[in-house]
Design an enzyme around this catalytic site. Structure first.
Site: not given
Ligand code: GDP
Ligand code: IMO
Ligand code: MG
Length: 423
Positions: A12-13, A16, A38-41, A143, A224, A301, A412, A414
Site C-alpha cells: 500500500g501507499d 496510486k 482504510n485507504a488514503g490516496h 451474509r 491497499q 492514521t 515519479s 515528487g
Molecule cells: P496511495 O495510498 O498509494 O495513493 O499513496 P499515499 O498517498 O498513501 O502515499 C504516497 C505518498 O507519497 C503521498 O504522500 C504522496 O504525496 C507521496 N508521493 C507520491 N509520489 C511521490 C514521488 O514520486 N516522490 C515523493 N517524494 N513523494 C511522492
Molecule cells: P492505501 O490504499 C497501507 C494495512 C494496515 C494494516 C492492514 C489491515 O492508502 O494504499 P485494515 O484497516 O484494512 O484492517 O488494516 O492493512 N492497510 C494499509 N496500509 N495503505 C493502505 O491503503 C492500507 N489499508 C490498510 O496498516 O496493516
Molecule cells: Mg495510502
C-alpha cells in the site's frame, strides 16, 4: 471498449492516488473496486494536497465520472466528512459521484468491533487502521451485512438495530476494556446516512457494462497493495479484500476478458505500515533516512511507515498474480544521495536459496539476498524528461525491468502531478 486496472504492488501507499489523478484525463470513468476508508490516496496539484479515502481519485477532473463499486465498504460518517472537505472545489457530487447499491455499509459497531478484536489480540494485532474494514467484510461474507441499497428500504433502522445488537454482544465476548457512547455514534451515523441519500445510488455493474458497450473508457483504481490481499498477501497481516486484479472483476462486475492494461505501481524502495513480516526492512540509519526524506507517515492514521530496500522477489510475485503490463516507479527522488543501493533478488529460505515468495516469510524463515547497484546524487524533483535522469537511476530501472520482464513506463520524482516522467 476495455477497462484498465491500476494497482499497488507492495504493502500500500505506493502513490496510486497521484497516478490515477495524472491518468484521469484519458478516461471517462474512474472506479474504486475494493477497500474503504482504510485507504488514503494523496493527490497534489496547484500547491494543494488532498487525501481521498473512499472517493475515487478522478474526482478533481470536471469531465470524469467517479464510481464506488460493489466491492467497496462505505462508512457514511467518514464519507460525508470527505465530501465536506472537498466543498471548496465546487464539485458536482450528484452527477459525477455514483455509488453502487451493492456496496456494504460500515456501521459504528463495526469500528468498535475492529478495536475490540485488535485489543484482544494483544501483541499479535494486525495493526489495522481501525476503520471497521475486517468486521464489515466478515458480515458481507457471513451474509449479515447491510448494503447501500438497504438505506432505501422502509425497515432499514430495524435491520440496523438487529445487526448492531449482535455486534454489541460480540464486543462483550472480546472481554476488553472499552469505553464508548453508542447512542452518540448512532446519531452521527443516521445523520450521515440521511446526507448520503442526497447522492446517486446506481446498479454499478449494469452502469459500467453499458458504458463499455457505448465505447467509454474505464480506469479501475485499486486500494491497499498486493501484499495486503486477503488471499495472496502476508496473511493474517493483510486487509480483508482482494486487492489484486481479480478483485476489480468481482468488485465492479466487469468480466476478465474486458481487462486490457494492468498498471502496477511500486515505490523505488519498500514501505509497510502496521504489523507483519517485511524481509527487507531496515532498522538502521538508511531506513530512517528513507522515512524522513520520503515523509513516510500514514495518510490515514499518521503512523510511521516501516522502510526497507526494494524486494524484487515479492514484486515479481505481485506482477505475476496481477498480470501487470506496465510498471510505474514512484518516489525515485527519495533514493537520491545513497552511494550504493541494495535490491533483494533472492531469499535464503530454511537454508536454501530461492527466488520465489514462500509460504512463510517471517524473519526466522527468510533472509533477503541482495545485489548492489551504484546510487546517484542529484535532485530529481525538477526533472521533466527521461533523458535528464542520472545514468545510475536509468541502470537501476533497467535492472528492475530485466528482473521483472515488464517495462517501467513512468518514473515519479515528487508528489506533485507535474513531477511525473513518462518514459
Ligand atoms: P496511495 O495510498 O498509494 O495513493 O499513496 P499515499 O498517498 O498513501 O502515499 C504516497 C505518498 O507519497 C503521498 O504522500 C504522496 O504525496 C507521496 N508521493 C507520491 N509520489 C511521490 C514521488 O514520486 N516522490 C515523493 N517524494 N513523494 C511522492
Ligand atoms: P492505501 O490504499 C497501507 C494495512 C494496515 C494494516 C492492514 C489491515 O492508502 O494504499 P485494515 O484497516 O484494512 O484492517 O488494516 O492493512 N492497510 C494499509 N496500509 N495503505 C493502505 O491503503 C492500507 N489499508 C490498510 O496498516 O496493516
Ligand atoms: Mg495510502
Amino acid at each position: 471498449m476495455a477497462v484498465d486496472l491500476l494497482l499497488g504492488l507492495q504493502w500500500g501507499d505506493e502513490g496510486k492516488g497521484k497516478i490515477v489523478d495524472v491518468l484521469t484525463s484519458k478516461y471517462d470513468i474512474i472506479a474504486r473496486f475494493q477497500g474503504g476508508p482504510n485507504a488514503g490516496h494523496t493527490l497534489e496539484f496547484d500547491g494543494i494536497k488532498h487525501v481521498l479515502r473512499t472517493i475515487p481519485s478522478g474526482i478533481f477532473h470536471k469531465d470524469s465520472i467517479n464510481i464506488i463499486g460493489n466491492g467497496v465498504v462505505i462508512d457514511p460518517v467518514v464519507f460525508m466528512k470527505e465530501i465536506e472537505g472537498l466543498e471548496q472545489f465546487k464539485i458536482d457530487f450528484v452527477n459525477r459521484l455514483l455509488i453502487s447499491r451493492k456496496a456494504h455499509l460500515i456501521l459504528p459497531t463495526h469500528r468498535l468491533l475492529d478495536a475490540a478484536s485488535e485489543a484482544a489480540k494483544g501483541k499479535a494485532k494486525i495493526g489495522s487502521t481501525l476503520k471497521g474494514i475486517g468486521p464489515t467484510y466478515m458480515d458481507k461474507t457471513g451474509r449479515n451485512g447491510l448494503r447501500v441499497g438497504d438505506i432505501e428500504l422502509e425497515d432499514f433502522e430495524q435491520r440496523y438495530r438487529t445487526l448492531a445488537d449482535k455486534h454489541e454482544s460480540m464486543i462483550q465476548f472480546h472481554d476488553v476494556d472499552m469505553q464508548y457512547n453508542l447512542p452518540e455514534l448512532e446519531e452521527e451515523f443516521f445523520q450521515a446516512v440521511k446526507e448520503l441519500q442526497k447522492l446517486t445510488f446506481i446498479d454499478s455493474e449494469e452502469y459500467l457494462n453499458r458504458a463499455l458497450k457505448e465505447g467509454k473508457t474505464i480506469l479501475a483504481e485499486g486500494a491497499q497493495g498486493s501484499l495486503l490481499d486477503i488471499d495472496f498477501g502476508t496473511y493474517p497481516f493483510v486487509t480483508s479484500s482482494n486487492t489484486t486484479a481479480a478483485g476489480a472483476c468481482t468488485g465492479l462486475g466487469i468480466a476478465p476478458n474486458r481487462v486490457q492494461e494492468v498498471f502496477g505501481i511500486f515505490k523505488a524502495y519498500t514501505t509497510r505500515v502496521g504489523s507483519g513480516p517485511f524481509p527487507t526492512e531496515l532498522h538502521d540509519e538508511v531506513g530512517a533516512t528513507m522515512a524522513s526524506v520520503g515523509r513516510e507517515f500514514g495518510s490515514v492514521t499518521g503512523r510511521a511507515r516501516r522502510c526497507g530496500w526494494l524486494d524484487l522477489v515479492a514484486l515479481k510475485y505481485a506482477v505475476e498474480v496481477n498480470g501487470v503490463t506496465e510498471l510505474y516507479m514512484m518516489k525515485a527522488d527519495v533514493l537520491s544521495g545513497f552511494e550504493t543501493l541494495k535490491v533483494c533478488t533472492k531469499y535464503t529460505y530454511k537454508g536454501e536459496t530461492i527466488n520465489y515468495l514462500p509460504y512463510n516469510i517471517e524473519p526466522e524463515n527468510v533472509e533477503p539476498i541482495y545485489e548492489e547497484i551504484k546510487g546517484w546524487n542529484a535532485d530529481l524533483t525538477g526533472m521533466t524528461s527521461y533523458d535528464q535522469l542520472p545514468t545510475e537511476l536509468k541502470a537501476y530501472i533497467q535492472f528492475i525491468e530485466n528482473y521483472l520482464d515488464v517495462p517501467v513506463k513512468v518514473v515519479s520524482v515528487g508528489p506533485d502531478r507535474k513531477q511525473t516522467i513518462i518514459k
